[in-house]
Motif scaffolding. Structure first.
Motif, PDB file in Angstrom:
ATOM      1  N   PHE A  74       0.826  -1.208   0.000  1.00  0.00           N
ATOM      2  CA  PHE A  74       0.000   0.000   0.000  1.00  0.00           C
ATOM      3  C   PHE A  74       0.866   1.266   0.000  1.00  0.00           C
ATOM      4  O   PHE A  74       0.538   2.257   0.638  1.00  0.00           O
ATOM      5  CB  PHE A  74      -0.916   0.007   1.231  1.00  0.00           C
ATOM      6  N   LYS A  75       1.962   1.237  -0.734  1.00  0.00           N
ATOM      7  CA  LYS A  75       2.985   2.281  -0.628  1.00  0.00           C
ATOM      8  C   LYS A  75       2.510   3.665  -1.070  1.00  0.00           C
ATOM      9  O   LYS A  75       3.073   4.676  -0.660  1.00  0.00           O
ATOM     10  CB  LYS A  75       4.225   1.881  -1.421  1.00  0.00           C
ATOM     11  N   ASP A  76       1.485   3.744  -1.920  1.00  0.00           N
ATOM     12  CA  ASP A  76       1.029   5.044  -2.414  1.00  0.00           C
ATOM     13  C   ASP A  76      -0.091   5.646  -1.565  1.00  0.00           C
ATOM     14  O   ASP A  76      -0.657   6.679  -1.914  1.00  0.00           O
ATOM     15  CB  ASP A  76       0.550   4.926  -3.869  1.00  0.00           C
ATOM     16  N   LEU A  77      -0.407   4.995  -0.449  1.00  0.00           N
ATOM     17  CA  LEU A  77      -1.501   5.471   0.391  1.00  0.00           C
ATOM     18  C   LEU A  77      -1.087   6.730   1.152  1.00  0.00           C
ATOM     19  O   LEU A  77       0.026   6.831   1.665  1.00  0.00           O
ATOM     20  CB  LEU A  77      -1.877   4.367   1.386  1.00  0.00           C
ATOM     21  N   SER A  78      -1.991   7.685   1.231  1.00  0.00           N
ATOM     22  CA  SER A  78      -1.735   8.915   1.985  1.00  0.00           C
ATOM     23  C   SER A  78      -3.041   9.402   2.588  1.00  0.00           C
ATOM     24  O   SER A  78      -4.129   8.963   2.192  1.00  0.00           O
ATOM     25  CB  SER A  78      -1.162  10.004   1.069  1.00  0.00           C
ATOM     26  N   LEU A  79      -2.942  10.317   3.534  1.00  0.00           N
ATOM     27  CA  LEU A  79      -4.138  10.866   4.174  1.00  0.00           C
ATOM     28  C   LEU A  79      -5.018  11.552   3.137  1.00  0.00           C
ATOM     29  O   LEU A  79      -6.250  11.425   3.162  1.00  0.00           O
ATOM     30  CB  LEU A  79      -3.735  11.840   5.276  1.00  0.00           C
ATOM     31  N   GLU A  80      -4.413  12.265   2.204  1.00  0.00           N
ATOM     32  CA  GLU A  80      -5.179  12.979   1.179  1.00  0.00           C
ATOM     33  C   GLU A  80      -5.965  12.000   0.301  1.00  0.00           C
ATOM     34  O   GLU A  80      -7.125  12.251  -0.043  1.00  0.00           O
ATOM     35  CB  GLU A  80      -4.244  13.820   0.307  1.00  0.00           C
ATOM     36  N   VAL A  81      -5.334  10.888  -0.033  1.00  0.00           N
ATOM     37  CA  VAL A  81      -5.989   9.900  -0.900  1.00  0.00           C
ATOM     38  C   VAL A  81      -7.199   9.287  -0.211  1.00  0.00           C
ATOM     39  O   VAL A  81      -8.283   9.208  -0.794  1.00  0.00           O
ATOM     40  CB  VAL A  81      -4.984   8.801  -1.312  1.00  0.00           C
ATOM     41  N   ILE A  82      -7.043   8.837   1.034  1.00  0.00           N
ATOM     42  CA  ILE A  82      -8.169   8.176   1.692  1.00  0.00           C
ATOM     43  C   ILE A  82      -9.257   9.166   2.117  1.00  0.00           C
ATOM     44  O   ILE A  82     -10.420   8.788   2.244  1.00  0.00           O
ATOM     45  CB  ILE A  82      -7.708   7.322   2.901  1.00  0.00           C
ATOM     46  N   GLN A  83      -8.896  10.435   2.321  1.00  0.00           N
ATOM     47  CA  GLN A  83      -9.915  11.423   2.665  1.00  0.00           C
ATOM     48  C   GLN A  83     -10.867  11.684   1.497  1.00  0.00           C
ATOM     49  O   GLN A  83     -11.999  12.100   1.703  1.00  0.00           O
ATOM     50  CB  GLN A  83      -9.261  12.734   3.104  1.00  0.00           C
ATOM     51  N   GLU A  84     -10.391  11.420   0.289  1.00  0.00           N
ATOM     52  CA  GLU A  84     -11.237  11.617  -0.891  1.00  0.00           C
ATOM     53  C   GLU A  84     -12.144  10.426  -1.169  1.00  0.00           C
ATOM     54  O   GLU A  84     -13.009  10.483  -2.039  1.00  0.00           O
ATOM     55  CB  GLU A  84     -10.353  11.888  -2.116  1.00  0.00           C
ATOM     56  N   TRP A  85     -11.926   9.331  -0.447  1.00  0.00           N
ATOM     57  CA  TRP A  85     -12.731   8.122  -0.648  1.00  0.00           C
ATOM     58  C   TRP A  85     -13.931   8.148   0.297  1.00  0.00           C
ATOM     59  O   TRP A  85     -13.786   8.393   1.486  1.00  0.00           O
ATOM     60  CB  TRP A  85     -11.883   6.884  -0.378  1.00  0.00           C
ATOM     61  N   HIS A  86     -15.112   7.866  -0.229  1.00  0.00           N
ATOM     62  CA  HIS A  86     -16.322   7.981   0.587  1.00  0.00           C
ATOM     63  C   HIS A  86     -17.049   6.651   0.801  1.00  0.00           C
ATOM     64  O   HIS A  86     -18.124   6.625   1.381  1.00  0.00           O
ATOM     65  CB  HIS A  86     -17.279   9.001  -0.049  1.00  0.00           C
ATOM     66  N   GLY A  87     -16.458   5.560   0.354  1.00  0.00           N
ATOM     67  CA  GLY A  87     -17.068   4.256   0.564  1.00  0.00           C
ATOM     68  C   GLY A  87     -16.337   3.468   1.625  1.00  0.00           C
ATOM     69  O   GLY A  87     -15.471   3.992   2.341  1.00  0.00           O
ATOM     70  N   PRO A  88     -16.649   2.182   1.751  1.00  0.00           N
ATOM     71  CA  PRO A  88     -15.961   1.328   2.726  1.00  0.00           C
ATOM     72  C   PRO A  88     -14.514   1.093   2.337  1.00  0.00           C
ATOM     73  O   PRO A  88     -14.160   1.101   1.148  1.00  0.00           O
ATOM     74  CB  PRO A  88     -16.769   0.026   2.696  1.00  0.00           C
ATOM     75  N   MET A  89     -13.662   0.873   3.331  1.00  0.00           N
ATOM     76  CA  MET A  89     -12.239   0.695   3.080  1.00  0.00           C
ATOM     77  C   MET A  89     -11.951  -0.540   2.242  1.00  0.00           C
ATOM     78  O   MET A  89     -11.037  -0.541   1.410  1.00  0.00           O
ATOM     79  CB  MET A  89     -11.470   0.614   4.405  1.00  0.00           C
ATOM     80  N   TYR A  90     -12.718  -1.620   2.440  1.00  0.00           N
ATOM     81  CA  TYR A  90     -12.437  -2.833   1.678  1.00  0.00           C
ATOM     82  C   TYR A  90     -12.678  -2.608   0.187  1.00  0.00           C
ATOM     83  O   TYR A  90     -11.997  -3.181  -0.654  1.00  0.00           O
ATOM     84  CB  TYR A  90     -13.272  -3.999   2.186  1.00  0.00           C
ATOM     85  N   ALA A  91     -13.662  -1.775  -0.150  1.00  0.00           N
ATOM     86  CA  ALA A  91     -13.889  -1.425  -1.556  1.00  0.00           C
ATOM     87  C   ALA A  91     -12.735  -0.576  -2.084  1.00  0.00           C
ATOM     88  O   ALA A  91     -12.337  -0.695  -3.248  1.00  0.00           O
ATOM     89  CB  ALA A  91     -15.212  -0.685  -1.708  1.00  0.00           C
ATOM     90  N   PHE A  92     -12.174   0.278  -1.223  1.00  0.00           N
ATOM     91  CA  PHE A  92     -11.015   1.083  -1.606  1.00  0.00           C
ATOM     92  C   PHE A  92      -9.811   0.189  -1.884  1.00  0.00           C
ATOM     93  O   PHE A  92      -9.124   0.349  -2.900  1.00  0.00           O
ATOM     94  CB  PHE A  92     -10.681   2.071  -0.487  1.00  0.00           C
ATOM     95  N   TYR A  93      -9.536  -0.747  -0.982  1.00  0.00           N
ATOM     96  CA  TYR A  93      -8.412  -1.663  -1.194  1.00  0.00           C
ATOM     97  C   TYR A  93      -8.551  -2.396  -2.529  1.00  0.00           C
ATOM     98  O   TYR A  93      -7.583  -2.601  -3.252  1.00  0.00           O
ATOM     99  CB  TYR A  93      -8.337  -2.703  -0.077  1.00  0.00           C
ATOM    100  N   GLU A  94      -9.790  -2.789  -2.827  1.00  0.00           N
ATOM    101  CA  GLU A  94     -10.052  -3.584  -4.021  1.00  0.00           C
ATOM    102  C   GLU A  94      -9.850  -2.774  -5.294  1.00  0.00           C
ATOM    103  O   GLU A  94      -9.183  -3.213  -6.237  1.00  0.00           O
ATOM    104  CB  GLU A  94     -11.482  -4.118  -3.953  1.00  0.00           C
TER     105      GLU A  94
END
Length: 245
Positions: free
Chosen positions: A156-176
């Motif tokens: 998950f090397k490209d993960l950042s606070l800015e990236v996940i703050q823009e995601w509005h669904g469940p985390m497992y869908a984000f990982y996928e």
């Protein structure tokens, strides 16, 4: 060499061998989450076995929630993107029985060296990079869950606070969808705890309030651990629901 018989410990029924082959194709991303897999007839021809053998293998993969059968449409790879599957790992339910909307507030996302306990659960070496995330989940506008999440840093090397703050669904869908990582199962440890100063502040509760602590390790294909999630739940108006079968 002695002939393998059903009583030999290494014997594997044919449908189990086909199940392993289909699972290997899922693990290799031959069929992506949400995509249809070939028909039973096509798979039977591919593996040179009967349709009944393929059907039994698919039945087990569907029972394991890795595949989803849709009447008249075929069999599809399970995905956390679909409404019915988005929250299948979320066990919190309101005592009232009503459905409620939940929101995420991410507090931190940083790369840190893995301590011994985290490294052992993720099958990493001590000091390997991991991503550490803090977030608060609110239900019906009330802070209800404080979570700490650890992920392997290299995956998950490209993960950042800015990236996940823009995601509005469940985390497992984000990982996928964003990290090519599909969660297929999880193991949990649950116990009662009380709120310390940090938890009381995040959940807006009096110090010492009772909480439910749930530590989860989630796995992707090949039984690889790829997420640790330590959640503390305020269950004053909710309960943790688990259906056993």
């Amino acid at each position: 060499m002695p002939e393998i018989s059903p009583t030999t410990p290494s014997f594997s029924p044919l449908y189990q061998q086909i199940k392993a082959m289909i699972l290997a194709s899922l693990q290799a991303s031959e069929w992506l989450p949400g995509a249809a897999i070939p028909s039973e007839m096509e798979l039977a021809a591919r593996y040179a076995v009967s349709q009944g053998t393929v059907r039994k293998a698919i039945d087990e993969l569907a029972a394991d929630n890795l595949l989803v059968r849709r009447q008249g449409k075929g069999t599809f790879v399970a995905t956390h993107q679909e409404d019915d599957w988005q929250f299948r790992f979320l066990r919190l339910a309101p005592d009232s029985g009503d459905k409620f909307h939940h929101t995420n507030h991410f507090l931190a996302c940083e790369k840190v060296p893995a301590i011994s306990y985290i490294a052992s659960l993720l099958k990493l070496k001590v000091g390997d990079p991991v991503i550490h995330i803090d977030r608060v989940q609110s239900f019906a506008g009330k802070p209800t869950v404080f979570e700490e999440i650890w992920l392997p840093g290299n995956r998950f090397k490209d993960l950042s606070l800015e990236v996940i703050q823009e995601w509005h669904g469940p985390m497992y869908a984000f990982y996928e969808s964003e990290c090519a990582t599909h969660m297929v199962r999880a193991e949990e440890k649950i116990k009662a705890v009380v709120a310390d100063e940090k938890l009381a502040a995040h959940l807006q509760l009096p110090l010492g309030s009772p909480l439910l602590s749930v530590e989860r390790v989630s796995f992707t294909y090949g039984n690889k651990p790829v997420e640790i999630r330590h959640a503390r739940y305020d269950t004053s108006e909710q309960h943790y629901e688990n259906k056993l079968n």
